[in-house]
Design a protein around this motif. Sequence first.
Motif, PDB file in Angstrom:
ATOM      1  N   ILE A 386       0.903  -0.898   0.009  1.00 55.21           N
ATOM      2  CA  ILE A 386      -0.454  -0.538  -0.159  1.00 55.21           C
ATOM      3  C   ILE A 386       0.783   1.295   0.440  1.00 55.21           C
ATOM      4  O   ILE A 386       1.819   1.054   0.734  1.00 55.21           O
ATOM      5  N   ARG A 387       0.358   2.167  -0.300  1.00 54.01           N
ATOM      6  CA  ARG A 387       0.762   3.552  -0.247  1.00 54.01           C
ATOM      7  C   ARG A 387      -0.174   4.470   0.365  1.00 54.01           C
ATOM      8  O   ARG A 387      -1.183   4.920   0.886  1.00 54.01           O
ATOM      9  N   HIS A 388       1.300   4.771   1.573  1.00 54.28           N
ATOM     10  CA  HIS A 388       0.890   5.385   3.284  1.00 54.28           C
ATOM     11  C   HIS A 388       1.138   6.746   2.731  1.00 54.28           C
ATOM     12  O   HIS A 388       1.824   6.656   2.762  1.00 54.28           O
ATOM     13  N   LYS A 389       0.044   7.481   2.998  1.00 55.89           N
ATOM     14  CA  LYS A 389       0.234   8.865   2.740  1.00 55.89           C
ATOM     15  C   LYS A 389       0.322   9.855   3.894  1.00 55.89           C
ATOM     16  O   LYS A 389      -0.511   9.933   5.214  1.00 55.89           O
ATOM     17  N   VAL A 390       1.466  10.144   5.087  1.00 54.82           N
ATOM     18  CA  VAL A 390       1.068  10.423   6.396  1.00 54.82           C
ATOM     19  C   VAL A 390       0.860  11.597   6.631  1.00 54.82           C
ATOM     20  O   VAL A 390       0.335  13.192   5.729  1.00 54.82           O
ATOM     21  N   ARG A 391      -0.001  11.529   7.296  1.00 60.13           N
ATOM     22  CA  ARG A 391      -0.676  12.951   8.174  1.00 60.13           C
ATOM     23  C   ARG A 391      -0.368  13.111   9.475  1.00 60.13           C
ATOM     24  O   ARG A 391       0.731  13.012   9.800  1.00 60.13           O
ATOM     25  N   ARG A 392      -0.636  14.747   9.242  1.00 59.95           N
ATOM     26  CA  ARG A 392      -0.021  15.572  10.375  1.00 59.95           C
ATOM     27  C   ARG A 392      -0.248  14.765  11.814  1.00 59.95           C
ATOM     28  O   ARG A 392      -1.434  13.868  12.196  1.00 59.95           O
ATOM     29  N   GLY A 393       1.042  14.739  12.446  1.00 57.89           N
ATOM     30  CA  GLY A 393       0.757  13.943  13.716  1.00 57.89           C
ATOM     31  C   GLY A 393       0.920  12.557  13.818  1.00 57.89           C
ATOM     32  O   GLY A 393       1.867  11.449  15.001  1.00 57.89           O
ATOM     33  N   GLU A 394       1.294  11.878  12.786  1.00 61.68           N
ATOM     34  CA  GLU A 394       1.746  10.648  12.837  1.00 61.68           C
ATOM     35  C   GLU A 394       3.383  10.296  12.536  1.00 61.68           C
ATOM     36  O   GLU A 394       4.189  11.639  12.187  1.00 61.68           O
ATOM     37  N   VAL A 395       4.285   9.663  12.867  1.00 60.80           N
ATOM     38  CA  VAL A 395       5.306   9.263  13.438  1.00 60.80           C
ATOM     39  C   VAL A 395       5.389   7.863  12.953  1.00 60.80           C
ATOM     40  O   VAL A 395       4.866   7.475  12.427  1.00 60.80           O
ATOM     41  N   LEU A 396       6.880   7.635  12.705  1.00 58.56           N
ATOM     42  CA  LEU A 396       6.853   6.438  12.040  1.00 58.56           C
ATOM     43  C   LEU A 396       6.466   5.139  12.913  1.00 58.56           C
ATOM     44  O   LEU A 396       6.236   3.839  12.269  1.00 58.56           O
ATOM     45  N   GLY A 397       6.553   5.544  14.144  1.00 57.05           N
ATOM     46  CA  GLY A 397       6.573   4.321  15.290  1.00 57.05           C
ATOM     47  C   GLY A 397       4.431   4.005  15.027  1.00 57.05           C
ATOM     48  O   GLY A 397       4.296   3.009  15.486  1.00 57.05           O
ATOM     49  N   THR A 398       3.795   5.032  15.058  1.00 57.33           N
ATOM     50  CA  THR A 398       2.391   4.996  15.310  1.00 57.33           C
ATOM     51  C   THR A 398       1.937   3.806  13.696  1.00 57.33           C
ATOM     52  O   THR A 398       1.398   2.974  13.622  1.00 57.33           O
ATOM     53  N   ILE A 399       2.514   4.677  12.818  1.00 65.36           N
ATOM     54  CA  ILE A 399       2.098   3.386  11.680  1.00 65.36           C
ATOM     55  C   ILE A 399       3.117   2.405  11.203  1.00 65.36           C
ATOM     56  O   ILE A 399       1.827   1.556  11.100  1.00 65.36           O
ATOM     57  N   ALA A 400       3.914   1.624  12.035  1.00 65.67           N
ATOM     58  CA  ALA A 400       4.064   0.383  12.032  1.00 65.67           C
ATOM     59  C   ALA A 400       2.789  -0.157  13.054  1.00 65.67           C
ATOM     60  O   ALA A 400       3.163  -1.481  12.795  1.00 65.67           O
ATOM     61  N   GLU A 401       3.302   0.605  13.489  1.00 65.93           N
ATOM     62  CA  GLU A 401       1.658   0.097  14.892  1.00 65.93           C
ATOM     63  C   GLU A 401       0.913  -0.560  14.254  1.00 65.93           C
ATOM     64  O   GLU A 401      -0.296  -1.611  14.434  1.00 65.93           O
ATOM     65  N   LYS A 402       0.621   0.570  13.190  1.00 63.98           N
ATOM     66  CA  LYS A 402      -0.995   0.395  12.782  1.00 63.98           C
ATOM     67  C   LYS A 402      -1.243  -0.554  11.398  1.00 63.98           C
ATOM     68  O   LYS A 402      -2.207  -1.476  11.745  1.00 63.98           O
ATOM     69  N   TYR A 403       0.356  -0.885  10.655  1.00 65.28           N
ATOM     70  CA  TYR A 403       0.055  -1.951  10.016  1.00 65.28           C
ATOM     71  C   TYR A 403       0.726  -3.776  10.110  1.00 65.28           C
ATOM     72  O   TYR A 403       1.059  -4.097   9.823  1.00 65.28           O
ATOM     73  N   GLY A 404       1.188  -3.720  11.883  1.00 64.27           N
ATOM     74  CA  GLY A 404       1.628  -4.613  12.237  1.00 64.27           C
ATOM     75  C   GLY A 404       3.186  -4.873  11.929  1.00 64.27           C
ATOM     76  O   GLY A 404       3.319  -6.037  11.451  1.00 64.27           O
ATOM     77  N   VAL A 405       4.293  -3.926  11.668  1.00 68.18           N
ATOM     78  CA  VAL A 405       5.154  -4.109  11.007  1.00 68.18           C
ATOM     79  C   VAL A 405       6.361  -3.058  12.190  1.00 68.18           C
ATOM     80  O   VAL A 405       5.904  -2.705  13.101  1.00 68.18           O
ATOM     81  N   SER A 406       7.711  -3.742  11.304  1.00 70.11           N
ATOM     82  CA  SER A 406       8.515  -2.452  11.829  1.00 70.11           C
ATOM     83  C   SER A 406       8.890  -1.071  11.410  1.00 70.11           C
ATOM     84  O   SER A 406       8.656  -1.432  10.161  1.00 70.11           O
ATOM     85  N   VAL A 407       9.662  -0.294  12.207  1.00 65.30           N
ATOM     86  CA  VAL A 407       9.947   0.657  11.987  1.00 65.30           C
ATOM     87  C   VAL A 407      11.428   0.304  10.858  1.00 65.30           C
ATOM     88  O   VAL A 407      10.980   1.125  10.204  1.00 65.30           O
ATOM     89  N   SER A 408      12.018  -0.525  11.766  1.00 61.20           N
ATOM     90  CA  SER A 408      13.290  -0.571  10.866  1.00 61.20           C
ATOM     91  C   SER A 408      12.751  -1.152   9.354  1.00 61.20           C
ATOM     92  O   SER A 408      13.540  -0.877   8.291  1.00 61.20           O
ATOM     93  N   SER A 409      11.496  -2.151   9.226  1.00 57.38           N
ATOM     94  CA  SER A 409      11.055  -1.969   7.944  1.00 57.38           C
ATOM     95  C   SER A 409      10.350  -1.060   6.828  1.00 57.38           C
ATOM     96  O   SER A 409      11.079  -0.899   5.829  1.00 57.38           O
TER      97      SER A 409
END
Length: 508
Positions: A386-409
Amino acid sequence: MKLKLLALGFGLATLPLAASPTQPGGEHKDTDTIIKPQFLDLEAIDLKDHPVAARLDSLLYLNFFQATAEEFSTLDSNFLADGELPDWHDSVYEARLKELDALSPMDLDYNPVVRSFIDLYSKRRREQVSRMLGLARYYFPLFEQTLDKYNMPLELKYLAVVESALNPTARSRVGAAGLWQFMYSTGKLNGLSVNSYVDERHDPIKSTEAACRYLTTLYNIFGDWNLALAAYNSGPGNVNKAIRRSGGQTNYWAIRPFLPRETAGYVPAFIAVNYIMNYHEEHLLFATDIKPSFFSTDTVVIREKVSFEQLSKLIAMDEEELLFLNPAYRYKVIPKVSNHAYRIVLPSDKVGLFIANEDSIYSIAENDFAKNKTVAPAVVEMNDRIRHKVRRGEVLGTIAEKYGVSVSSIRRWNGLRGNTIRVGQRLTIYPRRMPSSSTVASNSSSSSQTKTSTDGKYEMYRVRSGETFYSIARKYPGVSAQNIMSWNGINNAKRLKVGMTLKIYPQS
């Protein structure tokens, strides 16, 4: 046959284990009444198998399966120092590979590149090779059975060693998964599905079938097994480009200089694995961590939702062994999906116990789920990426948790060197789960109010006595104290005051 169960709340209840095979007069009884206690203590349950069937299973094991264990040694392969490891002249390696080549329809050539990979496996990866020799006891018979079904060279079983080191849960930096390292799209084209509960790329049986179908297609295109292997690794398009750049050559070694770097080492590694798995004893390499024989397992269809934890307790089986035999289930839960039957692999001596008590197991599982309610994801089919568009307030940690993946990935997939992302930036994600469409509820209706801005939903949070940026952040999964300070233009934690209102963008 009946069993006394501990039913918390109303004393002892009686739950039939299974219908007896016949009634007086020889009439078969198909079902029995299942009593559903409200609360069950799984530790107190002791299911029993039918004694006659259990005895037959035991005889089958003694006659067909136990003998296979004697083929594997458990000697420690790492007791020698590097200087004491055997090392032979090139002529010895060449002669041994010629013997293997004479028995195979594949071209198992020997050259300095192959020798370098033999040294890699026999010297620097000794511990890994010993572990793979133990795993081979389970996986190789499965591979050979499927390869024979498709009339393919049995030596192709060693390809999974190169791909994943026989690790069914392996995942590459670009999202390839399983024993045979399928990307989502290639797996789907070959019959493998992925949803929020089950990833069939991790299923040893289904992924092996898919690998055989795909390799057969590639061989039919190129007419050469080494070129088919190269295409399996880098894609048929890259092999075709290499053929053009080589002036139309169709020999792997002739086009090798024009292949991607990883693929240039792929076939030599495959040949080296053929060698080391056949001549491991000559290099004082022996199996460790030996797994059960593939022939001592069987599959059963699951008709109702049940967890690995429940099964392990009810049929007295180690949960880790269940996970090893069934690595495709992401949350250690076999879901119930209409018009789709899921299967699990069990040791042969546990299959009879499961079948004899199947209805009771489902009844117990249903009540156990009711007792221990947890929020589980819906069964959602996954996409390739998927292509995720970063929204205000989002950080890599919250995005990673949302999709069940790691920040390093996420960093690796997008070529990011740090954790800095910007609003509006689009990120490539290979999700392991899809997020809920609902946003996180506010922690206190009296202290926060949801509003909407052009940047997305946010909450106005009123600070109470004794609170800190850290304690407030803990109320919002994936939000950090630094996030809150940044959103509100605060650069000093001491500026937090009781009654102050803060703008917070909770994870959605």
